[in-house]
Design a protein around this motif. Structure first.
Motif, PDB file in Angstrom:
ATOM      1  N   LEU A  22       0.832  -1.208   0.000  1.00 22.71           N
ATOM      2  CA  LEU A  22       0.000   0.000   0.000  1.00 22.71           C
ATOM      3  C   LEU A  22       0.864   1.254   0.000  1.00 22.71           C
ATOM      4  CD1 LEU A  22      -2.813  -0.989   2.531  1.00 22.71           C
ATOM      5  CD2 LEU A  22      -3.072  -0.648   0.067  1.00 22.71           C
ATOM      6  N   GLU A  23       1.919   1.242   0.764  1.00 23.55           N
ATOM      7  CA  GLU A  23       2.806   2.407   0.845  1.00 23.55           C
ATOM      8  C   GLU A  23       3.682   2.524  -0.405  1.00 23.55           C
ATOM      9  OE1 GLU A  23       4.182   5.900   1.929  1.00 23.55           O
ATOM     10  OE2 GLU A  23       2.559   4.836   2.928  1.00 23.55           O
ATOM     11  N   LEU A  24       4.344   1.453  -0.780  1.00 18.77           N
ATOM     12  CA  LEU A  24       5.284   1.500  -1.915  1.00 18.77           C
ATOM     13  C   LEU A  24       4.609   1.782  -3.256  1.00 18.77           C
ATOM     14  CD1 LEU A  24       7.584  -1.537  -1.120  1.00 18.77           C
ATOM     15  CD2 LEU A  24       8.287   0.855  -1.224  1.00 18.77           C
ATOM     16  N   PHE A  25       3.393   1.295  -3.421  1.00 19.29           N
ATOM     17  CA  PHE A  25       2.727   1.414  -4.713  1.00 19.29           C
ATOM     18  C   PHE A  25       1.845   2.654  -4.815  1.00 19.29           C
ATOM     19  CE2 PHE A  25       2.691  -3.541  -5.043  1.00 19.29           C
ATOM     20  CZ  PHE A  25       4.072  -3.544  -5.089  1.00 19.29           C
ATOM     21  N   ARG A  26       1.970   3.561  -3.872  1.00 17.66           N
ATOM     22  CA  ARG A  26       1.165   4.782  -3.848  1.00 17.66           C
ATOM     23  C   ARG A  26       1.203   5.549  -5.178  1.00 17.66           C
ATOM     24  NH1 ARG A  26      -1.177   7.396   0.515  1.00 17.66           N
ATOM     25  NH2 ARG A  26      -0.310   6.029   2.095  1.00 17.66           N
ATOM     26  N   PRO A  27       2.368   5.651  -5.856  1.00 23.16           N
ATOM     27  CA  PRO A  27       2.402   6.442  -7.102  1.00 23.16           C
ATOM     28  C   PRO A  27       1.810   5.752  -8.334  1.00 23.16           C
ATOM     29  CG  PRO A  27       4.626   6.175  -6.150  1.00 23.16           C
ATOM     30  CD  PRO A  27       3.710   5.266  -5.414  1.00 23.16           C
ATOM     31  N   PHE A  28       1.409   4.492  -8.215  1.00 21.90           N
ATOM     32  CA  PHE A  28       1.052   3.713  -9.397  1.00 21.90           C
ATOM     33  C   PHE A  28      -0.423   3.306  -9.409  1.00 21.90           C
ATOM     34  CE2 PHE A  28       5.271   2.389  -7.766  1.00 21.90           C
ATOM     35  CZ  PHE A  28       6.038   3.148  -8.639  1.00 21.90           C
ATOM     36  N   PRO A  29      -1.000   3.205 -10.606  1.00 24.06           N
ATOM     37  CA  PRO A  29      -2.318   2.592 -10.702  1.00 24.06           C
ATOM     38  C   PRO A  29      -2.187   1.097 -10.367  1.00 24.06           C
ATOM     39  CG  PRO A  29      -1.758   3.766 -12.729  1.00 24.06           C
ATOM     40  CD  PRO A  29      -0.519   3.702 -11.894  1.00 24.06           C
ATOM     41  N   VAL A  30      -3.008   0.628  -9.434  1.00 25.85           N
ATOM     42  CA  VAL A  30      -2.958  -0.775  -9.014  1.00 25.85           C
ATOM     43  C   VAL A  30      -4.349  -1.381  -9.155  1.00 25.85           C
ATOM     44  CG1 VAL A  30      -2.500  -2.370  -7.105  1.00 25.85           C
ATOM     45  CG2 VAL A  30      -1.090  -0.316  -7.360  1.00 25.85           C
ATOM     46  N   LEU A  31      -4.408  -2.554  -9.767  1.00 21.06           N
ATOM     47  CA  LEU A  31      -5.635  -3.339  -9.817  1.00 21.06           C
ATOM     48  C   LEU A  31      -5.392  -4.556  -8.924  1.00 21.06           C
ATOM     49  CD1 LEU A  31      -8.445  -3.624 -11.266  1.00 21.06           C
ATOM     50  CD2 LEU A  31      -7.274  -5.191 -12.844  1.00 21.06           C
ATOM     51  N   LEU A  32      -6.083  -4.611  -7.795  1.00 18.69           N
ATOM     52  CA  LEU A  32      -5.933  -5.712  -6.843  1.00 18.69           C
ATOM     53  C   LEU A  32      -6.952  -6.791  -7.204  1.00 18.69           C
ATOM     54  CD1 LEU A  32      -4.670  -6.967  -4.323  1.00 18.69           C
ATOM     55  CD2 LEU A  32      -6.264  -5.610  -2.946  1.00 18.69           C
ATOM     56  N   VAL A  33      -6.437  -7.943  -7.619  1.00 19.32           N
ATOM     57  CA  VAL A  33      -7.279  -9.048  -8.065  1.00 19.32           C
ATOM     58  C   VAL A  33      -7.180 -10.191  -7.059  1.00 19.32           C
ATOM     59  CG1 VAL A  33      -7.762 -10.699  -9.914  1.00 19.32           C
ATOM     60  CG2 VAL A  33      -6.901  -8.404 -10.477  1.00 19.32           C
ATOM     61  N   GLY A  34      -8.299 -10.524  -6.452  1.00 20.00           N
ATOM     62  CA  GLY A  34      -8.355 -11.686  -5.571  1.00 20.00           C
ATOM     63  C   GLY A  34      -8.540 -12.931  -6.423  1.00 20.00           C
ATOM     64  N   VAL A  35      -7.590 -13.854  -6.320  1.00 20.87           N
ATOM     65  CA  VAL A  35      -7.665 -15.114  -7.066  1.00 20.87           C
ATOM     66  C   VAL A  35      -8.107 -16.185  -6.076  1.00 20.87           C
ATOM     67  CG1 VAL A  35      -6.436 -16.778  -8.499  1.00 20.87           C
ATOM     68  CG2 VAL A  35      -5.856 -14.338  -8.644  1.00 20.87           C
ATOM     69  N   ARG A  36      -9.295 -16.696  -6.292  1.00 18.38           N
ATOM     70  CA  ARG A  36      -9.880 -17.664  -5.359  1.00 18.38           C
ATOM     71  C   ARG A  36     -10.063 -19.014  -6.033  1.00 18.38           C
ATOM     72  NH1 ARG A  36     -12.024 -15.468  -0.606  1.00 18.38           N
ATOM     73  NH2 ARG A  36     -11.966 -13.201  -0.569  1.00 18.38           N
ATOM     74  N   CYS A  37     -10.145 -20.037  -5.187  1.00 21.84           N
ATOM     75  CA  CYS A  37     -10.353 -21.392  -5.657  1.00 21.84           C
ATOM     76  C   CYS A  37     -10.910 -22.206  -4.492  1.00 21.84           C
ATOM     77  CB  CYS A  37      -9.022 -21.976  -6.144  1.00 21.84           C
ATOM     78  SG  CYS A  37      -9.175 -23.608  -6.887  1.00 21.84           S
ATOM     79  N   ALA A  38     -11.806 -23.123  -4.772  1.00 25.93           N
ATOM     80  CA  ALA A  38     -12.416 -23.943  -3.727  1.00 25.93           C
ATOM     81  C   ALA A  38     -11.348 -24.795  -3.025  1.00 25.93           C
ATOM     82  CB  ALA A  38     -13.488 -24.842  -4.328  1.00 25.93           C
ATOM     83  N   PRO A  39     -11.474 -24.984  -1.710  1.00 23.20           N
ATOM     84  CA  PRO A  39     -10.472 -25.740  -0.948  1.00 23.20           C
ATOM     85  C   PRO A  39     -10.200 -27.137  -1.479  1.00 23.20           C
ATOM     86  CG  PRO A  39     -11.936 -24.577   0.544  1.00 23.20           C
ATOM     87  CD  PRO A  39     -12.512 -24.406  -0.835  1.00 23.20           C
ATOM     88  N   ASP A  40     -11.233 -27.869  -1.901  1.00 22.95           N
ATOM     89  CA  ASP A  40     -10.981 -29.223  -2.410  1.00 22.95           C
ATOM     90  C   ASP A  40     -10.181 -29.199  -3.709  1.00 22.95           C
ATOM     91  OD1 ASP A  40     -13.270 -28.098  -3.624  1.00 22.95           O
ATOM     92  OD2 ASP A  40     -14.136 -30.069  -4.057  1.00 22.95           O
ATOM     93  N   GLU A  41     -10.418 -28.188  -4.540  1.00 31.55           N
ATOM     94  CA  GLU A  41      -9.649 -28.058  -5.779  1.00 31.55           C
ATOM     95  C   GLU A  41      -8.213 -27.630  -5.477  1.00 31.55           C
ATOM     96  OE1 GLU A  41      -8.587 -27.979  -9.860  1.00 31.55           O
ATOM     97  OE2 GLU A  41     -10.043 -29.113  -8.675  1.00 31.55           O
ATOM     98  N   LEU A  42      -8.024 -26.756  -4.497  1.00 31.52           N
ATOM     99  CA  LEU A  42      -6.663 -26.381  -4.087  1.00 31.52           C
ATOM    100  C   LEU A  42      -5.884 -27.617  -3.645  1.00 31.52           C
ATOM    101  CD1 LEU A  42      -7.345 -23.126  -2.036  1.00 31.52           C
ATOM    102  CD2 LEU A  42      -6.131 -23.284  -4.218  1.00 31.52           C
ATOM    103  N   ALA A  43      -6.513 -28.451  -2.834  1.00 35.08           N
ATOM    104  CA  ALA A  43      -5.855 -29.671  -2.351  1.00 35.08           C
ATOM    105  C   ALA A  43      -5.514 -30.595  -3.518  1.00 35.08           C
ATOM    106  CB  ALA A  43      -6.744 -30.382  -1.338  1.00 35.08           C
ATOM    107  N   ARG A  44      -6.425 -30.735  -4.471  1.00 40.76           N
ATOM    108  CA  ARG A  44      -6.165 -31.578  -5.642  1.00 40.76           C
ATOM    109  C   ARG A  44      -4.976 -31.032  -6.444  1.00 40.76           C
ATOM    110  NH1 ARG A  44      -6.166 -31.839 -10.656  1.00 40.76           N
ATOM    111  NH2 ARG A  44      -6.976 -29.747 -10.997  1.00 40.76           N
ATOM    112  N   ARG A  45      -4.935 -29.715  -6.632  1.00 39.16           N
ATOM    113  CA  ARG A  45      -3.828 -29.107  -7.385  1.00 39.16           C
ATOM    114  C   ARG A  45      -2.499 -29.286  -6.659  1.00 39.16           C
ATOM    115  NH1 ARG A  45      -6.583 -23.353  -9.310  1.00 39.16           N
ATOM    116  NH2 ARG A  45      -8.251 -24.313 -10.540  1.00 39.16           N
ATOM    117  N   GLU A  46      -2.508 -29.135  -5.344  1.00 39.14           N
ATOM    118  CA  GLU A  46      -1.263 -29.343  -4.575  1.00 39.14           C
ATOM    119  C   GLU A  46      -0.742 -30.761  -4.765  1.00 39.14           C
ATOM    120  OE1 GLU A  46      -1.205 -26.474  -0.676  1.00 39.14           O
ATOM    121  OE2 GLU A  46      -2.444 -28.286  -0.560  1.00 39.14           O
ATOM    122  N   ARG A  47      -1.633 -31.735  -4.673  1.00 39.50           N
ATOM    123  CA  ARG A  47      -1.214 -33.133  -4.866  1.00 39.50           C
ATOM    124  C   ARG A  47      -0.668 -33.338  -6.274  1.00 39.50           C
ATOM    125  NH1 ARG A  47      -6.029 -33.930  -2.149  1.00 39.50           N
ATOM    126  NH2 ARG A  47      -7.105 -34.503  -4.083  1.00 39.50           N
TER     127      ARG A  47
END
Length: 185
Positions: free
Chosen positions: A99-124
């Motif tokens: 938040l402090e360092l990027f003050r001079p720049f346009p920032v698009l904050l994108v939350g990347v979400r995924c269901a917990p069971d799919e996260l576990a499958r991808r980790e495996r």
């Protein structure tokens, strides 16, 4: 010096699909851009010395690595480069630092979400992550509660998510999640 670059900050747990989305964004970005990922910076660190550290030493090394990563992104944007940032905001100080360092720049904050069971499958399937890492990060990564855009990779392709993000880029500016989060601090 050129105009400042823009930063698209992809924030999500390990295995949520940030890297795949970032690669797709690079293919479609209308001008030259850079994908910068905290994992890539971690991979540059000397391994033998890192393995020899005790827990406090490792924690401090990782903190310095992440703080340095934020400064690399800010430096690239300050030089006029658009940056697609692949990160895990799992500790409050990381977001505060950005938040402090990027003050001079346009920032698009994108939350990347995924269901917990799919996260576990991808980790495996990946085999290069400790099982349960993503699940442990899930609540921490999105604790700030405000994104400019949220994409869910559970059933959506990286290409679909990238298209949605690219459609939001022309509207980057304030007010945005970063300005709202700064006001709360």
């Amino acid at each position: 010096m050129t105009d400042t670059g823009r930063i698209v900050l992809l924030n999500g747990t390990s295995s949520s699909g940030k890297s795949s989305i970032a690669e797709e964004l690079l293919r479609r970005w209308p001008t030259p851009a850079f994908r910068l990922a905290v994992d890539d910076l971690n991979a540059m660190r000397a391994k033998a010395q890192t393995r020899a550290l005790d827990q406090p030493g490792l924690a401090e090394t990782l903190r310095r690595t992440r703080a340095g990563f934020h400064r690399v992104v800010a430096g690239m944007a300050a030089a006029g480069n658009d940056v697609i940032m692949d990160h895990v905001l799992s500790e409050p100080w990381r977001l505060a630092d950005c938040l402090e360092l990027f003050r001079p720049f346009p920032v698009l904050l994108v939350g990347v979400r995924c269901a917990p069971d799919e996260l576990a499958r991808r980790e495996r399937a990946r085999g290069d992550r400790q099982p349960g890492t993503a699940a442990a990060q899930l609540d921490l990564v999105h604790a700030h509660g405000d994104d400019d855009l949220t994409v869910d990779t559970t059933r959506r392709s990286p290409a679909d998510c990238a298209a949605e993000i690219l459609a939001a880029v022309p509207g980057m500016g304030e007010p945005n999640a970063f300005s709202r989060l700064r006001a709360q601090a």
